[in-house]
Design a protein around this motif. Structure first.
Motif, PDB file in Angstrom:
ATOM      1  N   ALA A 314       0.491 -11.828  -3.308  1.00 51.00           N
ATOM      2  CA  ALA A 314       0.474 -12.726  -2.160  1.00 51.00           C
ATOM      3  C   ALA A 314       1.245 -13.959  -2.605  1.00 51.00           C
ATOM      4  N   ASP A 315       2.509 -14.039  -2.173  1.00 51.14           N
ATOM      5  CA  ASP A 315       3.473 -14.957  -2.777  1.00 51.14           C
ATOM      6  C   ASP A 315       3.547 -14.621  -4.269  1.00 51.14           C
ATOM      7  N   ALA A 316       3.239 -15.542  -5.162  1.00 45.03           N
ATOM      8  CA  ALA A 316       3.318 -15.232  -6.593  1.00 45.03           C
ATOM      9  C   ALA A 316       1.963 -14.861  -7.167  1.00 45.03           C
ATOM     10  N   VAL A 317       0.972 -14.675  -6.294  1.00 42.32           N
ATOM     11  CA  VAL A 317      -0.396 -14.443  -6.750  1.00 42.32           C
ATOM     12  C   VAL A 317      -0.685 -12.952  -6.799  1.00 42.32           C
ATOM     13  N   ALA A 318      -1.088 -12.464  -7.967  1.00 45.74           N
ATOM     14  CA  ALA A 318      -1.430 -11.052  -8.118  1.00 45.74           C
ATOM     15  C   ALA A 318      -2.787 -10.791  -7.480  1.00 45.74           C
ATOM     16  N   ILE A 319      -2.834  -9.808  -6.578  1.00 46.79           N
ATOM     17  CA  ILE A 319      -4.082  -9.444  -5.923  1.00 46.79           C
ATOM     18  C   ILE A 319      -4.238  -7.933  -5.980  1.00 46.79           C
ATOM     19  N   SER A 320      -5.363  -7.426  -5.514  1.00 46.31           N
ATOM     20  CA  SER A 320      -5.605  -5.990  -5.502  1.00 46.31           C
ATOM     21  C   SER A 320      -5.493  -5.452  -4.087  1.00 46.31           C
ATOM     22  N   LEU A 321      -5.443  -4.133  -3.959  1.00 43.80           N
ATOM     23  CA  LEU A 321      -5.332  -3.491  -2.656  1.00 43.80           C
ATOM     24  C   LEU A 321      -6.506  -3.857  -1.768  1.00 43.80           C
ATOM     25  N   ASP A 322      -7.692  -4.013  -2.358  1.00 43.21           N
ATOM     26  CA  ASP A 322      -8.885  -4.325  -1.573  1.00 43.21           C
ATOM     27  C   ASP A 322      -8.807  -5.695  -0.912  1.00 43.21           C
ATOM     28  N   HIS A 323      -7.925  -6.559  -1.398  1.00 43.61           N
ATOM     29  CA  HIS A 323      -7.800  -7.897  -0.826  1.00 43.61           C
ATOM     30  C   HIS A 323      -6.905  -7.918   0.411  1.00 43.61           C
ATOM     31  N   LEU A 324      -6.124  -6.864   0.617  1.00 43.90           N
ATOM     32  CA  LEU A 324      -5.224  -6.833   1.770  1.00 43.90           C
ATOM     33  C   LEU A 324      -6.013  -6.625   3.058  1.00 43.90           C
ATOM     34  N   LYS A 325      -5.377  -6.952   4.172  1.00 49.04           N
ATOM     35  CA  LYS A 325      -5.990  -6.709   5.464  1.00 49.04           C
ATOM     36  C   LYS A 325      -4.906  -6.315   6.452  1.00 49.04           C
ATOM     37  N   THR A 326      -5.299  -5.600   7.484  1.00 49.41           N
ATOM     38  CA  THR A 326      -4.331  -5.137   8.475  1.00 49.41           C
ATOM     39  C   THR A 326      -3.830  -6.313   9.307  1.00 49.41           C
ATOM     40  N   GLY A 327      -2.626  -6.127   9.843  1.00 46.44           N
ATOM     41  CA  GLY A 327      -2.051  -7.134  10.728  1.00 46.44           C
ATOM     42  C   GLY A 327      -1.193  -8.163  10.038  1.00 46.44           C
ATOM     43  N   ILE A 328      -1.147  -8.150   8.691  1.00 43.24           N
ATOM     44  CA  ILE A 328      -0.329  -9.141   7.999  1.00 43.24           C
ATOM     45  C   ILE A 328       1.039  -8.552   7.664  1.00 43.24           C
ATOM     46  N   ALA A 329       2.009  -9.442   7.519  1.00 43.91           N
ATOM     47  CA  ALA A 329       3.365  -9.010   7.173  1.00 43.91           C
ATOM     48  C   ALA A 329       3.391  -8.488   5.743  1.00 43.91           C
ATOM     49  N   VAL A 330       4.325  -7.562   5.482  1.00 44.20           N
ATOM     50  CA  VAL A 330       4.418  -6.974   4.151  1.00 44.20           C
ATOM     51  C   VAL A 330       5.861  -6.611   3.848  1.00 44.20           C
ATOM     52  N   THR A 331       6.238  -6.726   2.596  1.00 43.16           N
ATOM     53  CA  THR A 331       7.541  -6.268   2.123  1.00 43.16           C
ATOM     54  C   THR A 331       7.316  -5.323   0.952  1.00 43.16           C
ATOM     55  N   LEU A 332       7.850  -4.106   1.071  1.00 44.80           N
ATOM     56  CA  LEU A 332       7.741  -3.114   0.001  1.00 44.80           C
ATOM     57  C   LEU A 332       9.073  -3.017  -0.724  1.00 44.80           C
ATOM     58  N   THR A 333       9.035  -3.078  -2.043  1.00 46.57           N
ATOM     59  CA  THR A 333      10.228  -2.829  -2.849  1.00 46.57           C
ATOM     60  C   THR A 333      10.179  -1.386  -3.312  1.00 46.57           C
ATOM     61  N   ILE A 334      11.256  -0.636  -3.037  1.00 42.77           N
ATOM     62  CA  ILE A 334      11.298   0.792  -3.340  1.00 42.77           C
ATOM     63  C   ILE A 334      12.488   1.061  -4.242  1.00 42.77           C
ATOM     64  N   GLU A 335      12.228   1.650  -5.384  1.00 45.32           N
ATOM     65  CA  GLU A 335      13.280   2.003  -6.335  1.00 45.32           C
ATOM     66  C   GLU A 335      13.250   3.495  -6.578  1.00 45.32           C
ATOM     67  N   ASP A 336      14.388   4.149  -6.334  1.00 48.07           N
ATOM     68  CA  ASP A 336      14.491   5.599  -6.511  1.00 48.07           C
ATOM     69  C   ASP A 336      13.341   6.307  -5.811  1.00 48.07           C
ATOM     70  N   SER A 337      13.085   5.890  -4.570  1.00 48.64           N
ATOM     71  CA  SER A 337      12.090   6.507  -3.687  1.00 48.64           C
ATOM     72  C   SER A 337      10.654   6.230  -4.082  1.00 48.64           C
ATOM     73  N   ALA A 338      10.404   5.341  -5.044  1.00 51.27           N
ATOM     74  CA  ALA A 338       9.039   5.014  -5.450  1.00 51.27           C
ATOM     75  C   ALA A 338       8.748   3.551  -5.128  1.00 51.27           C
ATOM     76  N   VAL A 339       7.597   3.286  -4.538  1.00 54.09           N
ATOM     77  CA  VAL A 339       7.194   1.911  -4.277  1.00 54.09           C
ATOM     78  C   VAL A 339       6.863   1.245  -5.614  1.00 54.09           C
ATOM     79  N   THR A 340       7.530   0.146  -5.914  1.00 54.40           N
ATOM     80  CA  THR A 340       7.330  -0.529  -7.195  1.00 54.40           C
ATOM     81  C   THR A 340       6.686  -1.899  -7.055  1.00 54.40           C
ATOM     82  N   ARG A 341       6.632  -2.425  -5.820  1.00 53.30           N
ATOM     83  CA  ARG A 341       6.064  -3.759  -5.633  1.00 53.30           C
ATOM     84  C   ARG A 341       5.710  -3.951  -4.168  1.00 53.30           C
TER      85      ARG A 341
END
Length: 646
Positions: A314-341
């Motif tokens: 969350a910005d530069a803050v490391a969080i876990s999947l359980d902290h996410l919630k629906t409805g928020i914006a997201v950017t996925l970084t994908i390298e060679d077809s794998a989500v890396t960030r």
């Protein structure tokens, strides 16, 4: 009740299969439609005799019938059983483990002529990461099983084969097929593996093509299966674990998309994307138990991504999947077809101050501790810390007990609970690339991207030391070494810049920290340090060379990164060329055309991936003006094509 019935169903299936395979000779029947004169008679007969492929009740094999993705995995599964690498009972356990997820996809349990092998085969494939659930949901369309293409079958068989062969797939690959450019990068290594084991031909068909998108029939599937079975029954030194000891209905392990071999979603051919890309959108669902995110992209496409073991910020803050919630914006970084960030906006409240103390375990269940910090504004604040609270000290994952007096903390929290803690010690040094200029006369803030992609931003107060800087400004893309003391910027040292240059190699200095001197046309040679992971690419595209392969006076296209030269591509990069030509033939299946230029020279024209050119727009006799790059003497890659009117 449903689960109990399911277990009985799969146990009966396993018993029946074991009985059939022990006595398959007595059940052998003469196929009515694959006679001795049929081109695939031998392989089909072998596969039927081994009980790897089945015939229909009327004793027909139906060699020209479309082979489906599901049937391909069934054949792989039955081949493992026939080879003694798997038991039908283990298959039944795997079927039971994945049954709930497969039923949710409305996946049929039966497929003629294999009966109830669908779920055991898919369970085996999922457990061993031959496919992921994202792919499986495309196995059925409008109630019917979908066909399997040649490249999809190659990926399935290749992944299955390497379960037992453990070959190094990260090697230089150069396929000779005329249509090799149609094979996705993620599939190339599996096609090459099948070539190595003589499962597919290295020469292709009579026209030299692989035909990756061609849908297979059952006869061709038998050829794949026969070669695969031969490969896994010779030289297998290690049999992987294929099933859990006990069936589980709650904690099913989902194959990891973090594997660069696995597609993000859909068919394997969706991997024909740039090696690095980003997907932006909105989180529409979160599957915490499966470690999946469902995202609706800004283009309106809904897709599911596996984010198991993927860092989330969350910005530069490391969080876990359980902290996410629906409805928020997201950017996925994908390298060679794998989500890396995964990056989302900061949606937690935060408070900053200096570490004071951490209590023992509190509460009725003794499941949290109380963290006390001295606030910047004066006074103290307290936050609850649980076992899963993320703690980062100087950019590295740590434990709450690693915090020391005066460490500067930023706590991101909900209500009274700390969701993530970012801490800085009295001496933290890191390297980063500036994302904004810093005027040395009046510096206000430091904004950098660290080597792991993390964004860091901090104010620059009076007293900061600048070192090794020429001029009165640091620029965007400059590489800097930064020192923090309890989170406060104390020194910034210029260390170079991320850039691409071209020059002639004039010096090669091999030592503990090697350097290369380049003549870039400036008055003096530029001496650049070499990254320890330097990748050198020869003029013919061969990779894996090392610094000892370099020679003086070679032309080098150099990419300089955080730690020096990361990539050297020898030789000139192809310049843009253009010419007039007449189309002599169009080969739609290979997406290429043959032309003759004004000098009477014949050339093969392929289309650049991002050109939006369509082979169906052209026909023999067209007069064209073609612009692009010469790949070889006979092959040209077009970026732009314009019709020429007489």
């Amino acid at each position: 009740m449903i689960l109990r019935k399911s277990k009985i169903f799969y146990k009966l299936t396993a018993i029946f299969m074991a009985f059939m395979m022990l006595g398959n000779i007595s059940f052998a029947a003469v196929m009515t439609d694959v006679t001795e004169s049929h081109w695939a008679n031998t392989v089909v007969q072998n596969m039927v005799d081994e009980d790897i492929m089945a015939i229909y009740e009327d004793n027909s094999f139906k060699p020209n019938e479309t082979a489906s993705k599901a049937e391909t995995l069934i054949v792989i599964y039955r081949a493992a059983i026939a080879a003694g690498l798997l038991t039908a009972s283990e298959g039944a356990i795997l079927a039971d483990s994945y049954e709930t997820q497969l039923e949710a996809l409305n996946m049929p349990k039966m497929l003629a002529p294999y009966g109830g092998d669908v779920y055991p085969a898919l369970g085996y494939a999922l457990e061993n990461e031959i496919v992921v659930m994202d792919e499986v949901k495309y196995f059925v369309s409008e109630g019917a099983f979908t066909g399997v293409s040649r490249v999809e079958a190659s990926v399935f068989f290749g992944k299955a084969l390497n379960l037992y062969k453990n070959e190094n797939l990260n090697k230089i690959i150069s396929l000779s097929y005329k249509d090799a450019f149609e094979i996705s990068l993620s599939a190339l290594k599996y096609v090459n593996l099948l070539i190595d084991y003589n499962i597919v031909s290295a020469k292709g068909d009579s026209n030299g093509n692989f035909n990756p998108k061609t849908i297979l029939n059952r006869a061709v599937l038998a050829v794949f299966a026969d070669g695969y079975y031969g490969a896994i029954t010779t030289g297998v030194s290690e049999i992987p674990t294929t099933a859990p000891e006990q069936p589980s209905t709650t904690d099913n392990e989902v194959p990891v998309i973090g594997d660069p071999d696995a597609p993000v979603t859909g068919d394997v051919e969706t991997a024909e994307t740039p090696s690095v890309e980003t997907v932006t959108g909105t989180i529409t669902d979160i599957f915490s138990d499966l470690k999946y995110l469902e995202v609706k992209s800004t283009a309106g496409k809904v897709a599911t991504y596996n984010v198991k073991s993927v860092p989330i910020y969350a910005d530069a803050v490391a969080i876990s999947l359980d902290h996410l919630k629906t409805g928020i914006a997201v950017t996925l970084t994908i390298e060679d077809s794998a989500v890396t960030r995964v990056d989302v906006p900061l949606f937690f409240d935060n408070v900053s101050g200096s570490f004071n103390s951490i209590s023992g375990y509190l509460g009725t269940d003794k499941d949290f501790r109380s963290l006390k910090i001295a606030l910047d504004s004066g006074g103290f604040d307290f936050k609850r810390v649980y076992a899963d609270t993320r703690v980062i000290v100087d950019g590295v994952s740590a434990d709450i007990d690693d915090l020391k007096n005066n460490y500067y903390l930023t706590i991101y929290y909900q209500d009274y609970t700390a969701m993530s803690i970012v801490a800085y010690s009295d001496d933290y040094e890191f390297k980063g690339m500036l994302t904004a200029d810093i005027p040395l006369k009046a510096p206000t803030s430091l904004e950098v991207t660290l080597e792991d992609g993390t964004q860091f931003k901090a104010p620059i107060a009076d007293g900061v030391t600048f070192t090794n800087v020429t001029g009165n400004r640091l620029y965007e893309n400059d590489i800097v070494n930064v020192t923090l003391v309890y989170g406060v910027v104390k020194s910034i040292t210029y260390a170079g810049e991320v850039r691409d240059i071209k020059g002639i190699i004039k010096g090669i200095y091999i030592k503990a920290e090697s350097e290369i001197a380049l003549d870039t046309g400036a008055k003096e040679y530029e001496i650049v340090p070499v990254d320890p992971n330097l990748n050198i690419i020869a003029e013919d595209g061969e990779e894996g060379l090392n610094i000892y392969d370099l020679r003086l006076d070679q032309i080098a296209n150099v990419h300089i990164g955080f730690d020096g030269i990361e990539v050297i591509r020898l030789g000139d990069v192809a310049d843009i060329e253009a010419f007039n030509a007449t189309v002599t033939s169009v080969i739609t299946t290979s997406n290429i055309m043959i032309v003759v230029d004004d000098s009477g020279i014949s050339k093969t024209i392929a289309f650049a991936k991002n050109s939006n050119l369509d082979i169906t727009d052209y026909m023999a006799g067209d007069k064209l003006y073609i612009s692009g790059r010469k790949i070889t003497e006979g092959l040209f890659e077009a970026d732009h094509i314009t019709s020429v009117t007489q």
